[in-house]
Motif scaffolding. Structure first.
Motif, PDB file in Angstrom:
ATOM      1  N   ASP A  30     -43.202  94.871 -12.462  1.00 40.43           N
ATOM      2  CA  ASP A  30     -42.042  95.131 -12.391  1.00 40.43           C
ATOM      3  C   ASP A  30     -41.047  94.849 -13.520  1.00 40.43           C
ATOM      4  OD1 ASP A  30     -41.723  96.474  -9.831  1.00 40.43           O
ATOM      5  OD2 ASP A  30     -41.445  94.505  -8.591  1.00 40.43           O
ATOM      6  N   SER A  31     -40.089  95.646 -13.843  1.00 44.91           N
ATOM      7  CA  SER A  31     -39.471  95.703 -15.128  1.00 44.91           C
ATOM      8  C   SER A  31     -38.671  94.187 -15.196  1.00 44.91           C
ATOM      9  CB  SER A  31     -38.486  96.367 -15.579  1.00 44.91           C
ATOM     10  OG  SER A  31     -37.518  96.646 -14.413  1.00 44.91           O
ATOM     11  N   GLU A  32     -38.100  93.745 -13.833  1.00 43.27           N
ATOM     12  CA  GLU A  32     -37.525  92.507 -14.047  1.00 43.27           C
ATOM     13  C   GLU A  32     -38.322  91.244 -14.050  1.00 43.27           C
ATOM     14  OE1 GLU A  32     -35.459  95.804 -11.846  1.00 43.27           O
ATOM     15  OE2 GLU A  32     -37.220  95.067 -11.892  1.00 43.27           O
ATOM     16  N   HIS A  33     -39.557  91.291 -13.526  1.00 42.57           N
ATOM     17  CA  HIS A  33     -40.216  90.124 -13.521  1.00 42.57           C
ATOM     18  C   HIS A  33     -40.933  90.125 -15.015  1.00 42.57           C
ATOM     19  CE1 HIS A  33     -39.823  91.085  -9.024  1.00 42.57           C
ATOM     20  NE2 HIS A  33     -39.865  89.468  -9.188  1.00 42.57           N
ATOM     21  N   ASN A  34     -41.470  91.248 -15.301  1.00 37.43           N
ATOM     22  CA  ASN A  34     -41.994  91.448 -16.653  1.00 37.43           C
ATOM     23  C   ASN A  34     -41.076  90.590 -17.676  1.00 37.43           C
ATOM     24  OD1 ASN A  34     -42.535  92.931 -19.278  1.00 37.43           O
ATOM     25  ND2 ASN A  34     -44.417  92.557 -18.299  1.00 37.43           N
ATOM     26  N   ALA A  35     -39.806  90.944 -17.563  1.00 35.95           N
ATOM     27  CA  ALA A  35     -38.876  90.604 -18.486  1.00 35.95           C
ATOM     28  C   ALA A  35     -38.701  88.921 -18.356  1.00 35.95           C
ATOM     29  CB  ALA A  35     -37.338  91.207 -18.084  1.00 35.95           C
ATOM     30  N   ILE A  36     -38.660  88.689 -17.112  1.00 37.84           N
ATOM     31  CA  ILE A  36     -38.660  87.062 -16.861  1.00 37.84           C
ATOM     32  C   ILE A  36     -39.994  86.285 -17.749  1.00 37.84           C
ATOM     33  CG2 ILE A  36     -38.617  85.291 -15.172  1.00 37.84           C
ATOM     34  CD1 ILE A  36     -37.247  87.259 -13.439  1.00 37.84           C
ATOM     35  N   PHE A  37     -41.054  87.059 -17.449  1.00 36.07           N
ATOM     36  CA  PHE A  37     -42.222  86.669 -17.866  1.00 36.07           C
ATOM     37  C   PHE A  37     -42.320  86.416 -19.480  1.00 36.07           C
ATOM     38  CE2 PHE A  37     -46.653  87.356 -19.552  1.00 36.07           C
ATOM     39  CZ  PHE A  37     -47.522  86.143 -18.958  1.00 36.07           C
ATOM     40  N   GLN A  38     -41.558  87.539 -20.047  1.00 40.29           N
ATOM     41  CA  GLN A  38     -41.624  87.490 -21.429  1.00 40.29           C
ATOM     42  C   GLN A  38     -40.466  86.321 -21.861  1.00 40.29           C
ATOM     43  OE1 GLN A  38     -41.514  91.039 -23.719  1.00 40.29           O
ATOM     44  NE2 GLN A  38     -41.854  92.310 -21.791  1.00 40.29           N
ATOM     45  N   CYS A  39     -39.326  86.476 -21.142  1.00 40.43           N
ATOM     46  CA  CYS A  39     -38.427  85.288 -21.723  1.00 40.43           C
ATOM     47  C   CYS A  39     -38.839  83.925 -21.441  1.00 40.43           C
ATOM     48  CB  CYS A  39     -36.970  85.496 -20.647  1.00 40.43           C
ATOM     49  SG  CYS A  39     -35.904  86.907 -21.080  1.00 40.43           S
ATOM     50  N   LEU A  40     -39.787  83.585 -20.530  1.00 36.78           N
ATOM     51  CA  LEU A  40     -40.379  82.259 -20.260  1.00 36.78           C
ATOM     52  C   LEU A  40     -41.304  81.922 -21.367  1.00 36.78           C
ATOM     53  CD1 LEU A  40     -40.922  82.204 -16.559  1.00 36.78           C
ATOM     54  CD2 LEU A  40     -39.414  80.823 -17.893  1.00 36.78           C
ATOM     55  N   ALA A  41     -42.091  82.846 -22.044  1.00 39.89           N
ATOM     56  CA  ALA A  41     -42.906  82.882 -22.979  1.00 39.89           C
ATOM     57  C   ALA A  41     -43.462  81.372 -23.417  1.00 39.89           C
ATOM     58  CB  ALA A  41     -41.907  83.340 -24.409  1.00 39.89           C
ATOM     59  N   GLY A  42     -44.241  80.931 -22.410  1.00 43.10           N
ATOM     60  CA  GLY A  42     -44.920  79.572 -22.408  1.00 43.10           C
ATOM     61  C   GLY A  42     -43.991  78.427 -22.155  1.00 43.10           C
ATOM     62  N   SER A  43     -42.740  78.582 -21.881  1.00 38.70           N
ATOM     63  CA  SER A  43     -41.907  77.515 -21.603  1.00 38.70           C
ATOM     64  C   SER A  43     -42.047  76.915 -20.482  1.00 38.70           C
ATOM     65  CB  SER A  43     -40.191  78.012 -21.787  1.00 38.70           C
ATOM     66  OG  SER A  43     -40.180  78.200 -22.990  1.00 38.70           O
ATOM     67  N   SER A  44     -41.673  75.672 -20.169  1.00 38.79           N
ATOM     68  CA  SER A  44     -41.914  74.906 -18.973  1.00 38.79           C
ATOM     69  C   SER A  44     -40.695  75.269 -17.746  1.00 38.79           C
ATOM     70  CB  SER A  44     -41.704  73.472 -19.527  1.00 38.79           C
ATOM     71  OG  SER A  44     -41.860  72.629 -18.053  1.00 38.79           O
ATOM     72  N   LEU A  45     -41.412  75.450 -16.705  1.00 36.01           N
ATOM     73  CA  LEU A  45     -40.394  75.939 -15.633  1.00 36.01           C
ATOM     74  C   LEU A  45     -39.449  74.890 -15.453  1.00 36.01           C
ATOM     75  CD1 LEU A  45     -42.627  77.808 -13.085  1.00 36.01           C
ATOM     76  CD2 LEU A  45     -41.020  78.729 -14.577  1.00 36.01           C
ATOM     77  N   SER A  46     -39.690  73.645 -15.841  1.00 34.12           N
ATOM     78  CA  SER A  46     -38.723  72.370 -15.600  1.00 34.12           C
ATOM     79  C   SER A  46     -37.390  72.453 -16.357  1.00 34.12           C
ATOM     80  CB  SER A  46     -39.835  71.201 -15.720  1.00 34.12           C
ATOM     81  OG  SER A  46     -40.035  71.094 -17.168  1.00 34.12           O
ATOM     82  N   ASP A  47     -37.736  73.252 -17.480  1.00 41.04           N
ATOM     83  CA  ASP A  47     -36.701  73.570 -18.422  1.00 41.04           C
ATOM     84  C   ASP A  47     -35.667  74.801 -18.050  1.00 41.04           C
ATOM     85  OD1 ASP A  47     -37.145  71.482 -20.216  1.00 41.04           O
ATOM     86  OD2 ASP A  47     -38.504  72.611 -21.121  1.00 41.04           O
ATOM     87  N   VAL A  48     -35.855  75.318 -16.592  1.00 44.43           N
ATOM     88  CA  VAL A  48     -35.401  76.487 -16.436  1.00 44.43           C
ATOM     89  C   VAL A  48     -34.257  75.969 -15.479  1.00 44.43           C
ATOM     90  CG1 VAL A  48     -35.276  78.502 -15.210  1.00 44.43           C
ATOM     91  CG2 VAL A  48     -37.200  78.079 -16.702  1.00 44.43           C
ATOM     92  N   ALA A  49     -32.831  76.650 -15.812  1.00 44.88           N
ATOM     93  CA  ALA A  49     -31.631  76.410 -14.776  1.00 44.88           C
ATOM     94  C   ALA A  49     -31.486  77.211 -13.928  1.00 44.88           C
ATOM     95  CB  ALA A  49     -30.418  76.012 -15.992  1.00 44.88           C
TER      96      ALA A  49
END
Length: 371
Positions: free
Chosen positions: A133-152
């Motif tokens: 899905d374009s939205e979830h794929n976008a999120i996946f790309q924006c996370l790019a290996g970052s930790s979910l604990s750093d997500v606000a």
């Protein structure tokens, strides 16, 4: 078809293990021959003989029916595109996950209906689940290996559909042909209607809860009519990353097909000077109650998302046939959610039982509505 468009541009890089379709025998047979697929499966079991006849003289194995769809998913492909629309895709998608390969997920209803079970299967099988899905794929790309604990915050963007500026009274007269005419994306009828009611975004909210477990309270929806910013991730340092692209499904598919690298696509480059402006606004849950219902069932969990999804599928099908009105879709879904509940599913059979019972309830609601 979008996936095949990309694959056929570099045929030496891919070997097609299996192709499936619901009822288009001629289209499936033609593609299977062209791609030298090992197996072609038609979902409608009654069309098996037609498929076998269409494939005569080729080396493509013909099969049909739900069991064959599952067998295709288990046939040993390294990478599978799960794109069967609706809960009908649940068993094949789960089979592909349990086989342990890479599963590109475009069938959001499977994750909505059986999210906890599917994510558990991913963990146990070692499969890689890539959102398409374009939205979830976008999120996946924006996370790019970052930790979910750093997500606000995770911010899902929505076009708002073709009726974004219509009042509730104006929406009462919406016809199926109007509802399937999405302003930005080329999609099938069911998904287009879901976009028009914004149920599609509600389903994506539930999907995001499973794919990106940061907590429901940190996942928001933002209306963005141009469909250029596909979603955003805000980190705790208040940096916000967004993925932008033309509204063409081949872009997120290419991201999943080539992951963890990149591949060329024939898609239009993004020309922001021509786009000129990017608009954003808060969603209106009074005019689009599907958003409220989706957040409600995401909070409840258990079988509630499967019930919502099943009732919605029945209501959308009835609307497309002209049996109910546009505003009746969300009303029927809410009525079913109020009337029926089911135990927390412990397996796929439980999910499908809740799905079946919710469909029965939805039909009863429609009978009372149209009496």
């Amino acid at each position: 078809m979008s996936t095949l468009d990309l694959i056929e541009r570099d045929p030496d890089a891919f070997e097609i293990v299996a192709l499936t379709a619901h009822s288009d025998v001629d289209g499936l047979a033609a593609i299977a021959r062209r791609c030298n697929a090992r197996m072609a499966v038609i979902g409608d079991a009654a069309r098996y003989n037609a498929l076998r006849t269409a494939l005569q003289g080729s080396e493509v194995e013909a099969a049909a029916g739900e069991t064959a769809l599952v067998e295709a998913a288990e046939a040993g492909a390294d990478w599978s595109m799960a794109a069967i629309v609706g809960c009908a895709g649940l068993r094949p998608t789960m089979a592909a996950v349990k086989a342990g390969g890479t599963v590109a997920l475009a069938n959001k209803e499977s994750l909505v209906s059986a999210g906890a079970l599917m994510m558990d299967a991913v963990e146990h099988s070692g499969a890689t689940l890539l959102p398409v899905d374009s939205e979830h794929n976008a999120i996946f790309q924006c996370l790019a290996g970052s930790s979910l604990s750093d997500v606000a915050r995770i911010i899902l963007t929505a076009s708002g559909g073709p009726f974004r500026t219509r009042s509730r009274d104006e929406m009462r007269a919406i016809t199926p042909s109007q509802a399937v005419a999405h302003p930005n994306w080329s999609m099938g009828a069911k998904i287009s209607v879901d976009s028009a009611t914004m149920m599609n975004k509600g389903l994506e909210l539930i999907e995001a809860v499973h794919l990106f477990p940061v907590g429901l309270d940190r996942i928001e929806i933002l209306v963005h009519p141009q469909s250029i910013v596909h979603s955003m991730v805000e980190y705790r340092d208040r940096s916000t990353l967004a993925q932008l692209g033309s509204p063409d499904m081949r872009i997120p598919i290419a991201s999943a097909l080539a992951w963890p690298t990149r591949m060329e696509t024939p898609c239009q480059p993004l020309d922001l000077a021509t786009v000129g402006r990017l608009d954003f606004e808060a969603p209106d849950e009074e005019r689009f109650p599907a958003l409220r219902l989706a957040r409600q069932v995401a909070q409840e969990g258990g079988a509630a998302p499967a019930i919502l999804n099943a009732a919605n599928e029945v209501a959308v099908a009835a609307f497309l046939k002209g049996a109910i009105g546009f505003l009746d879709i969300a009303m029927i879904v809410e009525d079913v959610l109020n009337r029926y509940s089911a135990p927390v599913p412990s397996g796929i059979d439980d999910v499908l039982e809740a799905d079946a019972q919710a469909r029965t309830q939805a039909r009863h609601v429609m009978e009372r509505l149209t009496a």
